[in-house]
Design a protein around this motif. Structure first.
Motif, mmCIF file in Angstrom:
data_model
loop_
_atom_site.group_PDB
_atom_site.id
_atom_site.type_symbol
_atom_site.label_atom_id
_atom_site.label_comp_id
_atom_site.label_asym_id
_atom_site.label_seq_id
_atom_site.Cartn_x
_atom_site.Cartn_y
_atom_site.Cartn_z
ATOM 1 N N MET A 1 130.494 4.658 16.078
ATOM 2 C CA MET A 1 131.247 6.015 15.894
ATOM 3 C C MET A 1 131.349 6.329 17.279
ATOM 4 S SD MET A 1 130.435 9.422 13.759
ATOM 5 C CE MET A 1 129.392 8.850 12.848
ATOM 6 N N ASN A 2 132.881 6.774 17.725
ATOM 7 C CA ASN A 2 132.849 7.357 18.841
ATOM 8 C C ASN A 2 132.664 9.028 18.805
ATOM 9 O OD1 ASN A 2 133.197 5.773 20.977
ATOM 10 N ND2 ASN A 2 135.464 5.939 21.247
ATOM 11 N N LYS A 3 131.785 9.635 19.507
ATOM 12 C CA LYS A 3 131.592 11.034 19.612
ATOM 13 C C LYS A 3 132.793 11.641 20.559
ATOM 14 C CE LYS A 3 128.157 11.136 16.645
ATOM 15 N NZ LYS A 3 128.402 11.910 15.050
ATOM 16 N N ASN A 4 133.171 12.701 20.188
ATOM 17 C CA ASN A 4 134.104 13.547 21.055
ATOM 18 C C ASN A 4 133.202 14.472 21.637
ATOM 19 O OD1 ASN A 4 135.814 15.337 22.334
ATOM 20 N ND2 ASN A 4 137.391 14.836 20.784
ATOM 21 N N PHE A 5 133.021 14.640 23.154
ATOM 22 C CA PHE A 5 132.345 15.308 23.827
ATOM 23 C C PHE A 5 133.099 16.562 24.704
ATOM 24 C CE2 PHE A 5 130.069 11.326 23.689
ATOM 25 C CZ PHE A 5 129.044 11.580 22.906
ATOM 26 N N ASP A 6 134.205 16.808 24.118
ATOM 27 C CA ASP A 6 134.908 17.989 24.623
ATOM 28 C C ASP A 6 134.391 19.295 24.836
ATOM 29 O OD1 ASP A 6 137.447 16.682 25.106
ATOM 30 O OD2 ASP A 6 138.217 16.854 23.177
ATOM 31 N N ASN A 7 133.322 19.663 24.022
ATOM 32 C CA ASN A 7 132.645 20.877 23.919
ATOM 33 C C ASN A 7 131.714 21.045 25.106
ATOM 34 O OD1 ASN A 7 131.214 19.166 22.522
ATOM 35 N ND2 ASN A 7 130.290 20.719 21.043
ATOM 36 N N LEU A 8 131.397 19.983 25.744
ATOM 37 C CA LEU A 8 130.098 19.866 26.723
ATOM 38 C C LEU A 8 130.880 20.873 28.027
ATOM 39 C CD1 LEU A 8 128.775 16.284 26.943
ATOM 40 C CD2 LEU A 8 127.809 18.417 25.852
ATOM 41 N N ASP A 9 130.022 21.756 28.520
ATOM 42 C CA ASP A 9 130.606 22.365 29.663
ATOM 43 C C ASP A 9 130.498 21.599 30.684
ATOM 44 O OD1 ASP A 9 129.067 24.084 32.102
ATOM 45 O OD2 ASP A 9 130.430 25.587 31.064
ATOM 46 N N LYS A 10 131.506 21.728 31.787
ATOM 47 C CA LYS A 10 131.813 20.815 32.865
ATOM 48 C C LYS A 10 130.733 21.002 33.776
ATOM 49 C CE LYS A 10 134.923 19.640 36.646
ATOM 50 N NZ LYS A 10 134.030 18.645 37.007
ATOM 51 N N ASN A 11 130.060 21.980 34.037
ATOM 52 C CA ASN A 11 128.755 21.969 35.089
ATOM 53 C C ASN A 11 127.696 21.249 34.436
ATOM 54 O OD1 ASN A 11 130.092 23.661 36.662
ATOM 55 N ND2 ASN A 11 129.635 25.505 35.690
ATOM 56 N N ILE A 12 127.444 21.628 33.141
ATOM 57 C CA ILE A 12 126.110 20.548 32.303
ATOM 58 C C ILE A 12 126.490 19.150 32.162
ATOM 59 C CG2 ILE A 12 125.137 20.309 30.132
ATOM 60 C CD1 ILE A 12 125.529 23.368 29.726
ATOM 61 N N LEU A 13 127.930 18.731 32.067
ATOM 62 C CA LEU A 13 128.318 17.418 31.882
ATOM 63 C C LEU A 13 128.085 16.740 33.375
ATOM 64 C CD1 LEU A 13 129.592 15.048 30.716
ATOM 65 C CD2 LEU A 13 131.785 15.856 30.984
ATOM 66 N N ASP A 14 128.566 17.465 34.571
ATOM 67 C CA ASP A 14 128.328 17.032 35.762
ATOM 68 C C ASP A 14 126.757 16.762 36.308
ATOM 69 O OD1 ASP A 14 131.130 16.696 36.263
ATOM 70 O OD2 ASP A 14 131.166 18.808 37.185
ATOM 71 N N ALA A 15 126.223 17.793 35.906
ATOM 72 C CA ALA A 15 124.674 17.615 35.867
ATOM 73 C C ALA A 15 123.882 16.670 35.144
ATOM 74 C CB ALA A 15 123.843 18.833 35.367
ATOM 75 N N ALA A 16 124.458 16.387 33.891
ATOM 76 C CA ALA A 16 123.957 15.264 33.220
ATOM 77 C C ALA A 16 124.419 13.775 33.931
ATOM 78 C CB ALA A 16 124.466 15.307 31.824
ATOM 79 N N LYS A 17 125.442 13.736 34.456
ATOM 80 C CA LYS A 17 125.916 12.564 35.043
ATOM 81 C C LYS A 17 125.070 12.238 36.381
ATOM 82 C CE LYS A 17 130.748 12.257 33.319
ATOM 83 N NZ LYS A 17 132.022 12.418 33.903
ATOM 84 N N ARG A 18 124.637 13.252 36.946
ATOM 85 C CA ARG A 18 123.703 13.209 38.288
ATOM 86 C C ARG A 18 122.326 12.865 37.647
ATOM 87 N NH1 ARG A 18 126.356 17.798 39.342
ATOM 88 N NH2 ARG A 18 124.605 19.078 39.163
ATOM 89 N N GLY A 19 121.899 13.125 36.529
ATOM 90 C CA GLY A 19 120.556 13.166 36.009
ATOM 91 C C GLY A 19 119.793 14.440 36.486
ATOM 92 N N PHE A 61 129.084 7.326 27.414
ATOM 93 C CA PHE A 61 130.445 8.227 28.077
ATOM 94 C C PHE A 61 130.028 8.732 29.453
ATOM 95 C CE2 PHE A 61 131.517 12.804 28.297
ATOM 96 C CZ PHE A 61 132.874 12.828 28.500
ATOM 97 N N LEU A 62 128.662 9.023 29.653
ATOM 98 C CA LEU A 62 128.277 9.630 30.775
ATOM 99 C C LEU A 62 128.236 8.537 31.801
ATOM 100 C CD1 LEU A 62 125.006 11.866 29.944
ATOM 101 C CD2 LEU A 62 127.116 12.607 30.539
ATOM 102 N N ASN A 63 127.948 7.223 31.483
ATOM 103 C CA ASN A 63 128.056 6.159 32.346
ATOM 104 C C ASN A 63 129.482 5.540 32.707
ATOM 105 O OD1 ASN A 63 125.409 5.828 33.202
ATOM 106 N ND2 ASN A 63 125.087 4.391 31.326
ATOM 107 N N GLY A 64 130.519 6.131 31.836
ATOM 108 C CA GLY A 64 131.926 5.938 32.264
ATOM 109 C C GLY A 64 132.349 4.709 31.248
ATOM 110 N N ASP A 65 131.623 4.327 30.307
ATOM 111 C CA ASP A 65 131.670 3.145 29.630
ATOM 112 C C ASP A 65 133.062 3.313 28.505
ATOM 113 O OD1 ASP A 65 130.001 1.627 31.253
ATOM 114 O OD2 ASP A 65 128.370 1.914 29.814
ATOM 115 N N ILE A 66 132.859 4.747 27.901
ATOM 116 C CA ILE A 66 133.636 5.166 26.966
ATOM 117 C C ILE A 66 134.497 6.433 27.469
ATOM 118 C CG2 ILE A 66 132.584 4.164 25.110
ATOM 119 C CD1 ILE A 66 131.492 6.776 24.202
#
Length: 69
Positions: A1-19, A61-66
């Motif tokens: 099942m694919n999740k939609n992560f549209d509701n993630l704040d961009k700053n939080i999403l960027d921080a998550a991608k950086r760990g 998603f964070l790894n860019g795989d989806i």
């Protein structure tokens, strides 16, 4: 099942991608921060959550795989 992560704040999403957990934790409410810190400190709880379908989809998603959507 694919999740939609549209509701993630961009700053939080960027921080998550950086760990950057510190930046993520400082941007959420204190009650949620406390819960997350407790989970991170408990290896069994952390492994249980990381092995969930939602967590695996988020990691992909964070790894860019989806793509979002």
């Amino acid at each position: 099942m694919n999740k939609n992560f549209d509701n993630l704040d961009k700053n939080i999403l960027d921080a998550a991608k950086r760990g950057d957990t510190e930046n993520i934790l400082k941007n959420i409410n204190p009650a949620d921060r406390k819960k997350i810190e407790e989970i991170i400190a408990d290896k069994n709880k952390l492994n249980q959550i990381l092995n969930s379908n939602t967590a695996r989809q988020l990691i992909k998603f964070l790894n860019g795989d989806i793509k979002n959507g």
